[in-house]
Design an enzyme around this catalytic site. Structure first.
Site, PDB file in Angstrom:
ATOM      1  N   CYS A 127      72.266  30.719  29.386  1.00 22.49           N
ATOM      2  CA  CYS A 127      72.032  31.611  30.078  1.00 22.49           C
ATOM      3  C   CYS A 127      70.094  32.268  30.157  1.00 22.49           C
ATOM      4  O   CYS A 127      70.760  32.653  31.160  1.00 22.49           O
ATOM      5  CB  CYS A 127      72.589  32.693  29.521  1.00 22.49           C
ATOM      6  SG  CYS A 127      74.825  32.287  29.671  1.00 22.49           S
ATOM      7  N   HIS A 269      71.809  40.485  31.716  1.00 21.29           N
ATOM      8  CA  HIS A 269      72.412  38.791  31.827  1.00 21.29           C
ATOM      9  C   HIS A 269      73.781  39.394  31.841  1.00 21.29           C
ATOM     10  O   HIS A 269      74.082  40.353  30.917  1.00 21.29           O
ATOM     11  CB  HIS A 269      72.184  38.126  30.264  1.00 21.29           C
ATOM     12  CG  HIS A 269      73.727  36.610  30.810  1.00 21.29           C
ATOM     13  ND1 HIS A 269      73.316  35.762  31.407  1.00 21.29           N
ATOM     14  CD2 HIS A 269      74.073  36.718  28.840  1.00 21.29           C
ATOM     15  CE1 HIS A 269      74.645  35.204  30.685  1.00 21.29           C
ATOM     16  NE2 HIS A 269      74.285  34.909  30.009  1.00 21.29           N
ATOM     17  N   ASN A 299      80.095  35.445  34.003  1.00 16.95           N
ATOM     18  CA  ASN A 299      79.519  34.781  33.249  1.00 16.95           C
ATOM     19  C   ASN A 299      78.969  33.263  34.299  1.00 16.95           C
ATOM     20  O   ASN A 299      79.700  33.052  33.414  1.00 16.95           O
ATOM     21  CB  ASN A 299      79.414  34.774  31.838  1.00 16.95           C
ATOM     22  CG  ASN A 299      78.574  34.271  31.261  1.00 16.95           C
ATOM     23  OD1 ASN A 299      77.494  34.012  31.194  1.00 16.95           O
ATOM     24  ND2 ASN A 299      78.137  34.257  29.650  1.00 16.95           N
TER      25      ASN A 299
END
Ligand code: ACO
Length: 342
Positions: A127, A269, A299
């Site tokens: 990520c 994030h 996500n």
């Protein structure tokens, strides 16, 4: 150990983002859709994560592969920057869900885009990948290796998701974001001010994918045991994520002699809205200045920050001269931040 680019050193060149774009699969999967096959509910998912729905690629559709989503994002970014595919010197492609291991997904994108002058490589930092790739682009441009970079954060994590694990599958979605990063004079006001990277391999077990690399071949037995699907320790990651995101925001601000008040936009994030709210609280930063798209996309790993930024650039929230902080963490563990003046 933190690796930082020197924010105030006089340099001939700097870099700036001149175009952004996004690409998502068509199919929307809502929380109610998930609760048809899983012991969960819309209410639980919304309250615990802030996610309402996510986009999931159709596995057999070539237009919804990782590089196909990235193609759409890259075309939008090129158009915004007023550039053509042949202007691109470098493709840096952050992903942990590549089309194929060999060739890399950057080469698939180069082929689809017709960016034949570009060198092309994948970057695996989960990520955190977009900030890692953006850092490499910034450094390449400052050193003169490239004048125009295409930086991608793109994932089709649905392939590696255990759709029977309610503790993890509710979080993830597929999508791609792109940025065109160009060389500008070192003293430009509008530029990337600094970047900061870190990693801690000791925490690998918090989020990992056991099979599919040379450690473990995907045999029928391995597949049946779901060792080719992502394993996550959600509660543990939550705590580390809050601390790390807050730390890396402070590192970026302090390196530039700034405080949270000096920031116009914070782009974290997007793993869980509660993580983001906890970080904003630690920084004493108002949620109104946080760019979010987790509610609609979940996500999307390396694509979260760049797609959230792209939306805000396109709808005019992010304006020239404003300060923007991108702040990420991911499996590895990896983390990083980059501060820029738009
Ligand atoms: N629906 C209903 N109940 C659920 C669900 C679900 N989808 N998932 C878990 N539960 C249950 C658990 O079984 C548990 O029940 P119990 O109390 O009877 O044992 C209860 O809910 C609480 O479980 P927790 O795991 O403590 O729930 P938590 O509030 O921590 O939320 C979550 C779980 C959403 C995974 C959260 O921990 C989280 O978001 N962690 C961070 C994850 C993350 O950031 N991942 C990505 C990082 S790296 C990367 O992005 C690649």
């Amino acid at each position: 150990m933190i690796t930082s680019s020197a924010p105030f050193s006089a340099q001939q060149f700097a870099s700036k983002i001149t175009g952004t774009g996004s690409g998502f699969p068509k199919r929307i999967v809502t929380n109610d859709d998930l609760s048809k096959t899983l012991d969960t509910s819309d209410e639980w998912i919304r309250e615990r994560t802030g996610i309402r729905e996510r986009r999931i690629s159709k596995p057999a559709d070539p237009n919804e592969r990782n590089s196909s989503l990235a193609l759409r994002a890259a075309q939008q970014a090129l158009e915004m920057a007023g550039k053509r595919p042949e202007d691109i010197d470098q493709i840096l492609y952050a992903t942990v869900s590549p089309d194929t291991l060999v060739p890399n997904t950057a080469c698939w994108l180069q082929l689809k885009l017709g960016a034949h002058r570009a060198h092309a490589m994948d970057i695996n930092a989960a990520c955190s990948g977009f900030v890692y790739a953006l850092t490499m682009a910034d450094q390449s441009i400052r050193c003169g290796l490239a004048k125009t970079s295409l930086v991608i954060g793109a994932e089709v994590l649905s392939t590696f998701t255990d759709w029977e694990d309610r503790g993890s599958c509710i979080l993830f979605g597929d999508g791609a974001g792109a940025a065109i990063v160009e060389q500008v004079p070192g003293n430009s006001k509008s530029r990337i001010l600094s970047t900061h990277l870190g990693a801690d391999g000791r925490l690998w077990e918090m989020f990992h994918l056991p099979a599919g690399g040379s450690n473990m071949e995907v045999t029928p037995e391995v597949h049946a045991a779901k060792l080719d699907k992502m394993k996550m320790k959600g509660r543990e990651i939550f705590k580390v994520a809050v601390k790390t995101l807050a730390d890396y925001a402070v590192i970026a601000l302090e390196s530039n002699g700034m405080k949270a008040d000096d920031l116009d936009w914070f782009v974290p994030h997007q793993a869980n809205l509660r993580i983001i709210e906890a970080v904003a609280k630690r920084l004493d930063f108002p949620m109104e200045k946080v760019l979010l798209n987790i509610e609609r996309y979940g996500n999307t790993s390396s694509a979260t920050a760049i797609t959230a930024l792209d939306e805000a650039v396109r709808d005019g929230r992010v304006k020239q001269g404003q300060t923007v902080l991108i702040d990420v963490f991911g499996a590895g563990l990896t983390y990083g931040s980059t501060l820029m003046r738009w």
